[in-house]
Motif scaffolding. Sequence first.
Motif, PDB file in Angstrom:
ATOM      1  N   ALA A 135       0.436  -8.147  -3.844  1.00  0.00           N
ATOM      2  CA  ALA A 135       0.868  -8.216  -2.334  1.00  0.00           C
ATOM      3  C   ALA A 135       0.328  -6.754  -1.965  1.00  0.00           C
ATOM      4  O   ALA A 135      -0.245  -6.594  -0.993  1.00  0.00           O
ATOM      5  CB  ALA A 135       2.160  -8.808  -1.988  1.00  0.00           C
ATOM      6  N   THR A 136       1.024  -5.853  -2.687  1.00  0.00           N
ATOM      7  CA  THR A 136       0.559  -4.420  -2.364  1.00  0.00           C
ATOM      8  C   THR A 136      -0.741  -4.263  -2.319  1.00  0.00           C
ATOM      9  O   THR A 136      -1.603  -3.391  -1.548  1.00  0.00           O
ATOM     10  CB  THR A 136       1.344  -3.445  -3.512  1.00  0.00           C
ATOM     11  N   ARG A 137      -1.412  -4.774  -3.352  1.00  0.00           N
ATOM     12  CA  ARG A 137      -3.046  -4.471  -3.746  1.00  0.00           C
ATOM     13  C   ARG A 137      -3.676  -5.292  -2.545  1.00  0.00           C
ATOM     14  O   ARG A 137      -4.932  -4.798  -1.933  1.00  0.00           O
ATOM     15  CB  ARG A 137      -3.528  -4.917  -5.112  1.00  0.00           C
ATOM     16  N   LEU A 138      -3.410  -6.416  -2.016  1.00  0.00           N
ATOM     17  CA  LEU A 138      -4.142  -7.160  -1.108  1.00  0.00           C
ATOM     18  C   LEU A 138      -3.829  -6.637   0.147  1.00  0.00           C
ATOM     19  O   LEU A 138      -4.814  -6.503   0.936  1.00  0.00           O
ATOM     20  CB  LEU A 138      -3.514  -8.461  -1.293  1.00  0.00           C
ATOM     21  N   LEU A 139      -2.552  -5.894   0.655  1.00  0.00           N
ATOM     22  CA  LEU A 139      -2.460  -5.374   1.641  1.00  0.00           C
ATOM     23  C   LEU A 139      -3.459  -3.915   1.792  1.00  0.00           C
ATOM     24  O   LEU A 139      -3.952  -3.633   2.873  1.00  0.00           O
ATOM     25  CB  LEU A 139      -1.021  -4.633   1.819  1.00  0.00           C
ATOM     26  N   ALA A 140      -3.715  -3.279   0.782  1.00  0.00           N
ATOM     27  CA  ALA A 140      -4.330  -2.306   0.461  1.00  0.00           C
ATOM     28  C   ALA A 140      -5.878  -2.445   0.883  1.00  0.00           C
ATOM     29  O   ALA A 140      -6.497  -1.728   1.514  1.00  0.00           O
ATOM     30  CB  ALA A 140      -4.525  -1.321  -0.655  1.00  0.00           C
ATOM     31  N   ARG A 141      -6.294  -3.736   0.345  1.00  0.00           N
ATOM     32  CA  ARG A 141      -7.730  -3.986   0.365  1.00  0.00           C
ATOM     33  C   ARG A 141      -7.785  -4.484   2.018  1.00  0.00           C
ATOM     34  O   ARG A 141      -8.914  -4.218   2.619  1.00  0.00           O
ATOM     35  CB  ARG A 141      -7.829  -5.304  -0.420  1.00  0.00           C
ATOM     36  N   LEU A 142      -6.753  -5.134   2.851  1.00  0.00           N
ATOM     37  CA  LEU A 142      -7.052  -5.526   3.913  1.00  0.00           C
ATOM     38  C   LEU A 142      -6.905  -4.281   4.967  1.00  0.00           C
ATOM     39  O   LEU A 142      -7.841  -4.247   5.715  1.00  0.00           O
ATOM     40  CB  LEU A 142      -5.783  -6.467   4.390  1.00  0.00           C
ATOM     41  N   ASP A 143      -6.124  -3.285   4.727  1.00  0.00           N
ATOM     42  CA  ASP A 143      -6.202  -1.996   5.320  1.00  0.00           C
ATOM     43  C   ASP A 143      -7.730  -1.254   5.125  1.00  0.00           C
ATOM     44  O   ASP A 143      -8.110  -0.855   6.227  1.00  0.00           O
ATOM     45  CB  ASP A 143      -5.068  -1.172   5.021  1.00  0.00           C
ATOM     46  N   ALA A 144      -8.116  -1.352   4.229  1.00  0.00           N
ATOM     47  CA  ALA A 144      -9.362  -0.786   4.038  1.00  0.00           C
ATOM     48  C   ALA A 144     -10.578  -1.641   4.568  1.00  0.00           C
ATOM     49  O   ALA A 144     -11.403  -0.897   5.328  1.00  0.00           O
ATOM     50  CB  ALA A 144      -9.850  -0.630   2.358  1.00  0.00           C
TER      51      ALA A 144
END
Length: 126
Positions: free
Chosen positions: A104-113
């Motif tokens: 979830a942390t990785r997906l949030l970072a990708r979504l933010d980027a």
Amino acid sequence: MSEHTTTNRTTYPGRDDLNKASARARRAFAAVFKEGRRHDPQLLPELARLVAEAAETLNRIASDAEALEQTSARHQRELKRHEDRARANLRKVQRLGGANADRATRLLARLDAHTAGRGRPADDHG
């Protein structure tokens, strides 16, 4: 068809001209194919090149039109709504911990980027 004719199709500027040009091209392709098949097979490779070029051009123009649609205010609002919902769900998974918290942390970072790459602030997910 005139602009004043009522139909259940969407009429946009230039649609009739586009339809006429498309029909003319299809008729010409069919005529060359018929001629090549019956009398002059040497026409067929050039016909194949022209058809491929027409398809490539139409696909490129369709992609441009689809990209233009993506810039509409309504579409942007819907996209933001879906992104906000995804962020809320991903944060919930982070808070709960467990096996999927890191993902979830990785997906949030990708979504933010991804959001930042479109020009929206990455931290605009309050």
